[in-house]
Design a protein around this motif. Structure first.
Motif, mmCIF file in Angstrom:
data_model
loop_
_atom_site.group_PDB
_atom_site.id
_atom_site.type_symbol
_atom_site.label_atom_id
_atom_site.label_comp_id
_atom_site.label_asym_id
_atom_site.label_seq_id
_atom_site.Cartn_x
_atom_site.Cartn_y
_atom_site.Cartn_z
ATOM 1 N N GLU A 295 0.825 -1.197 0.000
ATOM 2 C CA GLU A 295 0.000 0.000 0.000
ATOM 3 C C GLU A 295 0.866 1.255 0.000
ATOM 4 N N ARG A 296 0.236 2.370 -0.354
ATOM 5 C CA ARG A 296 0.939 3.644 -0.398
ATOM 6 C C ARG A 296 0.120 4.693 0.341
ATOM 7 N N CYS B 169 -4.866 7.108 -8.987
ATOM 8 C CA CYS B 169 -3.859 6.043 -9.040
ATOM 9 C C CYS B 169 -3.491 5.568 -7.640
ATOM 10 N N GLY B 170 -3.365 6.505 -6.689
ATOM 11 C CA GLY B 170 -3.037 6.124 -5.321
ATOM 12 C C GLY B 170 -4.088 5.220 -4.718
ATOM 13 N N THR B 171 -5.361 5.525 -4.975
ATOM 14 C CA THR B 171 -6.446 4.677 -4.475
ATOM 15 C C THR B 171 -6.363 3.292 -5.097
ATOM 16 N N ASN C 121 -3.671 1.045 -3.549
ATOM 17 C CA ASN C 121 -4.032 0.423 -2.277
ATOM 18 C C ASN C 121 -5.113 -0.639 -2.438
ATOM 19 N N LEU D 56 3.003 6.581 -9.252
ATOM 20 C CA LEU D 56 1.858 5.861 -8.686
ATOM 21 C C LEU D 56 1.203 4.947 -9.715
ATOM 22 N N PRO E 75 -1.119 8.465 1.220
ATOM 23 C CA PRO E 75 -1.264 9.706 0.459
ATOM 24 C C PRO E 75 -0.398 10.841 0.992
ATOM 25 N N TRP F 33 -8.553 7.240 -1.000
ATOM 26 C CA TRP F 33 -7.161 6.777 -0.871
ATOM 27 C C TRP F 33 -6.810 6.615 0.609
ATOM 28 N N GLU G 4 3.268 1.945 -9.866
ATOM 29 C CA GLU G 4 3.084 1.156 -8.646
ATOM 30 C C GLU G 4 1.776 0.370 -8.700
ATOM 31 N N ASP H 21 -5.958 2.946 2.993
ATOM 32 C CA ASP H 21 -4.565 2.939 3.432
ATOM 33 C C ASP H 21 -4.392 2.160 4.738
#
Length: 258
Positions: free
Chosen positions: A3-4, A103-105, A108, A144, A6, A64, A147, A68
């Motif tokens: 996971e990343r 992209c971040g969402t 994860n 992202l 935010p 996001w 990723e 997380d």
């Protein structure tokens, strides 16, 4: 790659700062989205204000956050998070902020192997690749998006390959050779994509070895780049022909020095 958070991207100028001040309803929705921790409420507000870049940006950022580190990816997917994020990314393709948050969402959400396929079938993979192709000047989007491909390629490598994921990842690495995050995510994606022999040959033919060696050479002190790069080179040296190519292109030196 997991996971990343935010947090590292929150300093970027939010798309909401460009929201017309005359749209009072959208402004109220944007504020409500920022304060909510209810995925259903956030999705409802995003649906009601699809044209508002600010609402979509803040909605994706909130989703996001929710995805997380809480092990609720499947629950979020059942509530329609994938569809909401993909729709936001499609409608606001030119918005760097929406693409980063979207992209971040997806990064994860796709950590959960059980919903990787759903992310692909519901348009998440296509949205990620469009983001890469559209935002070639944004290191944040490239990092992202790559990723997300790392995670999606764990079990959906064939789908990633068919949609041009190999070319997209290598293109990102070539665009941002000095950016550690892009190189680490890119090498990780190539590592997962080169698991099968057919995919390995495609990665090699598209310049994956060169991109990996270059990334490792530029970031010798970055453990993440070195680890992901070594994994990629291992998978790209499966047979005698590709082993020789890895050696010829400096792969052995990259591993030993790194």
């Amino acid at each position: 790659m997991g996971e990343r958070t935010p947090a590292s991207f929150l300093a970027r100028k939010p798309a909401s700062e460009r929201e017309p001040l005359t749209d009072r309803a959208a402004e109220a929705a944007r504020i409500k989205v920022m304060e909510s921790d209810d995925a259903v409420e956030i999705i409802s507000l995003m649906s009601a204000h699809e044209k508002s870049e600010g609402v979509q940006f803040r909605g994706c950022m909130s989703l996001w956050h929710l995805a997380d580190g809480h092990n609720i990816e499947a629950s979020l997917a059942e509530k329609g998070v994938i569809e909401a994020v993909v729709k936001a990314m499609e409608r606001h393709l030119r918005s760097e902020g929406v693409q980063i948050a979207g992209c971040g969402t997806l990064v994860n959400l796709s950590v959960d192997d059980t919903i990787e396929a759903a992310v692909v079938t519901k348009g998440g993979l296509d949205a990620v690749i469009r983001a890469i192709q559209t935002h070639k000047k944004s290191a944040g989007v490239q990092e992202l998006a790559c990723e997300a491909i790392v995670n999606l390629a764990t079990n959906q490598a064939s789908a990633v390959v068919k949609r041009g994921g190999v070319e997209a990842v290598i293109g990102s690495m070539n665009l941002f050779p000095e950016t550690e995050g892009v190189q680490e995510s890119g090498c990780g994606a190539l590592w997962n994509l080169a698991v099968s022999e057919d995919h390995e040959k495609l990665v090699v033919s598209k310049g994956g070895i060169e991109a990996t060696v270059k990334g490792m050479g530029a970031h010798r002190s970055c453990v993440g780049v070195q680890e992901q790069g070594c994994g990629a080179l291992r998978n790209l040296a499966r047979d005698d022909d590709t082993k020789a190519k890895v050696a010829d292109l400096g792969g052995i030196e990259a591993v030993l020095v790194g």
